[in-house]
Scaffold this motif. Structure first.
Motif, short mmCIF file in Angstrom:
data_model
loop_
_atom_site.label_atom_id
_atom_site.label_comp_id
_atom_site.label_asym_id
_atom_site.label_seq_id
_atom_site.Cartn_x
_atom_site.Cartn_y
_atom_site.Cartn_z
N GLU A 79 7.96 -4.84 -12.77
CA GLU A 79 7.50 -4.59 -14.34
C GLU A 79 6.04 -4.71 -14.86
OE1 GLU A 79 9.64 -7.70 -16.46
OE2 GLU A 79 11.48 -7.46 -15.05
N SER A 80 5.41 -5.46 -14.08
CA SER A 80 3.95 -5.80 -14.61
C SER A 80 3.00 -5.59 -13.67
CB SER A 80 4.20 -7.40 -14.61
OG SER A 80 5.35 -7.92 -15.05
N PRO A 81 2.34 -4.31 -14.05
CA PRO A 81 1.06 -3.74 -13.24
C PRO A 81 -0.09 -4.73 -13.07
CG PRO A 81 1.47 -2.54 -15.22
CD PRO A 81 2.59 -3.41 -15.03
N ARG A 82 -0.18 -5.69 -14.08
CA ARG A 82 -1.17 -6.77 -14.02
C ARG A 82 -0.96 -7.95 -13.01
NH1 ARG A 82 -4.98 -6.50 -18.32
NH2 ARG A 82 -5.20 -4.34 -19.30
N LEU A 83 0.15 -7.77 -12.57
CA LEU A 83 0.42 -8.82 -11.34
C LEU A 83 0.50 -8.24 -10.18
CD1 LEU A 83 1.49 -11.81 -10.74
CD2 LEU A 83 4.00 -10.77 -10.97
N ILE A 84 -0.39 -8.78 -9.19
CA ILE A 84 -0.26 -8.07 -7.97
C ILE A 84 0.09 -8.95 -6.86
CG2 ILE A 84 -1.95 -6.09 -8.87
CD1 ILE A 84 -4.16 -7.72 -7.25
N ARG A 85 0.33 -8.27 -5.79
CA ARG A 85 0.81 -8.91 -4.38
C ARG A 85 -0.27 -8.14 -3.29
NH1 ARG A 85 1.81 -4.19 -1.82
NH2 ARG A 85 3.46 -3.18 -2.64
N ALA A 86 -0.39 -8.80 -2.31
CA ALA A 86 -1.09 -8.33 -1.22
C ALA A 86 -1.11 -6.81 -0.88
CB ALA A 86 -1.28 -8.93 0.06
N LEU A 87 -2.29 -6.09 -0.71
CA LEU A 87 -2.12 -4.60 -0.22
C LEU A 87 -1.57 -4.36 0.93
CD1 LEU A 87 -5.61 -3.04 -0.91
CD2 LEU A 87 -3.42 -2.09 -1.83
N ASN A 88 -1.66 -5.22 1.88
CA ASN A 88 -1.22 -5.16 3.04
C ASN A 88 0.26 -5.52 3.70
OD1 ASN A 88 -2.63 -7.34 2.93
ND2 ASN A 88 -2.84 -7.84 5.06
N TYR A 89 1.18 -5.70 2.49
CA TYR A 89 2.47 -5.68 2.60
C TYR A 89 2.73 -4.27 3.41
CZ TYR A 89 3.54 -10.22 0.72
OH TYR A 89 3.85 -11.43 0.40
N GLU A 121 1.55 -15.23 8.44
CA GLU A 121 2.50 -14.48 8.73
C GLU A 121 1.89 -12.88 9.23
OE1 GLU A 121 6.40 -13.40 7.08
OE2 GLU A 121 6.11 -15.36 6.19
N ALA A 122 2.56 -12.18 10.31
CA ALA A 122 2.22 -10.96 10.57
C ALA A 122 2.10 -9.89 9.47
CB ALA A 122 2.89 -10.48 11.77
N MET A 123 1.34 -9.28 9.25
CA MET A 123 1.07 -8.27 8.19
C MET A 123 0.36 -7.09 8.44
SD MET A 123 2.16 -9.80 5.42
CE MET A 123 1.66 -8.98 4.07
N ASP A 124 0.46 -5.82 7.84
CA ASP A 124 -0.25 -4.84 8.31
C ASP A 124 -1.87 -5.14 8.32
OD1 ASP A 124 1.98 -3.55 8.35
OD2 ASP A 124 1.88 -2.25 6.67
N ASP A 125 -2.46 -4.23 8.74
CA ASP A 125 -4.12 -4.35 8.91
C ASP A 125 -4.80 -4.68 7.36
OD1 ASP A 125 -6.70 -4.34 9.55
OD2 ASP A 125 -6.59 -2.66 11.03
N PRO A 126 -5.31 -5.50 7.10
CA PRO A 126 -6.19 -5.76 5.81
C PRO A 126 -7.41 -4.84 5.82
CG PRO A 126 -6.42 -7.81 7.01
CD PRO A 126 -5.35 -7.03 7.89
N PHE A 127 -8.13 -4.83 6.90
CA PHE A 127 -9.37 -4.00 6.99
C PHE A 127 -8.88 -2.66 6.54
CE2 PHE A 127 -9.86 -7.76 9.63
CZ PHE A 127 -11.33 -8.06 9.23
N ARG A 128 -7.99 -1.91 7.07
CA ARG A 128 -7.67 -0.78 7.13
C ARG A 128 -7.27 -0.24 5.53
NH1 ARG A 128 -4.27 1.14 11.70
NH2 ARG A 128 -5.84 0.23 12.77
N ALA A 129 -6.37 -1.46 5.30
CA ALA A 129 -5.81 -1.44 3.72
C ALA A 129 -6.92 -1.27 2.78
CB ALA A 129 -4.77 -2.51 3.29
N LEU A 130 -7.95 -2.13 2.99
CA LEU A 130 -9.24 -1.89 1.99
C LEU A 130 -9.94 -0.80 2.04
CD1 LEU A 130 -10.40 -5.88 2.38
CD2 LEU A 130 -9.43 -4.74 0.34
#
Ligand SMILES: [Fe+2]
Length: 264
Positions: A79-89, A121-130
């Motif tokens: 509901e809230s575009p001003r609340l963000i979680r990490a890009l690399n989920y 925890e294992a996540m997608d690559d943060p470098f590539r996400a950025l």
């Protein structure tokens, strides 16, 4: 453009101090970003605490590894575009990993977060996400990145990876403010902005139960520390898409509060 970034708000004392600081100092900034992932008793962000931060003046609230600790957060993210979680989920995770805010003067700012992978925890690559995000923005406006990671080495390298492309790369998660602020090719960098909460604690929790678990090796439920809280954060000055200054913030509330703010 001046940006305020308030570090990991921890439980009721952190919320109290963050709200107080936003009300006192928030108007001196064009954009106010708060990491709220520990605001609800140390674990995640309930809807009412998100609303309290927004009502106090936070424009964007970021999360972290505790994003889904509160069951209502998935719906809140949708509901809230001003609340963000990490890009690399992984693809399909509820909510946004980056959000773009239009300021009253017509300028835009993108705020994003990535999670580190070292000792987490294992996540997608943060470098590539950025890289994907920065390619998409393509230098059109400033990008502020919350680096939510455990290892200093990983944060330093993530900061270097985005240097010259992002306006700021600010570390969160370890809860102890570091003193290594610098401008790297127009990118404001700080390994950790620190925790907003009771500093005389084990990164926000009362010592007793944490001590028990370390020494007795038997379970004991952690309790958030009580007492006077300190706001930790950073103030960034930006010209165009590049940072020109970064200053650490440490502000201790003058009183302990009324005691009415209890964790749910
Ligand atoms: Fe965290």
């Amino acid at each position: 453009m001046r940006i305020l970034f308030i570090g990991d708000v921890f439980a009721a004392p952190g919320l109290r101090a963050a709200r107080s600081y936003l009300r006192r100092e928030g108007s001196a900034y064009d954009l106010r970003i708060v990491n709220g992932e520990n605001a609800t008793g140390g674990f995640g962000l309930a809807r009412k605490h998100y609303q309290q931060l927004r009502d106090a003046g936070a424009d964007v609230v970021t999360l972290g590894n505790h994003t889904f600790d509160q069951k209502e957060t998935a719906g809140l993210l949708e509901e809230s575009p001003r609340l963000i979680r990490a890009l690399n989920y992984p693809p399909g995770t509820p909510g946004l990993g980056a959000t773009t805010v239009d300021l009253p003067d017509g300028t835009r700012v993108t705020v994003a977060q990535v999670l580190g992978r070292l000792f987490m925890e294992a996540m997608d690559d943060p470098f590539r996400a950025l890289d994907d995000l920065l390619d998409e923005v393509n230098g059109a406006h400033p990008v502020i990145i919350d680096l939510h990671a455990e290892a200093t080495s990983e944060k330093k390298v993530l900061g270097w990876h985005v240097a010259g492309r992002a306006a700021a790369a600010l570390g969160t998660h370890t809860h102890v403010q570091t003193a290594d602020e610098q401008i790297l090719d127009g990118t404001a960098y700080l390994t950790d902005v620190g925790m907003t909460g009771v500093q005389t604690s084990s990164i926000g929790m009362a010592f007793e139960e944490v001590h028990h678990r370390f020494t007795k090796k038997t379970p004991m439920r952690y309790k958030p520390a009580r007492g006077v809280a300190t706001v930790c954060g950073a103030a960034i000055a930006i010209e165009g898409t590049r940072a020109t200054a970064i200053e650490r913030i440490r502000w201790t509330e003058p009183h302990e509060g009324t005691g009415e703010e209890e964790d749910a």
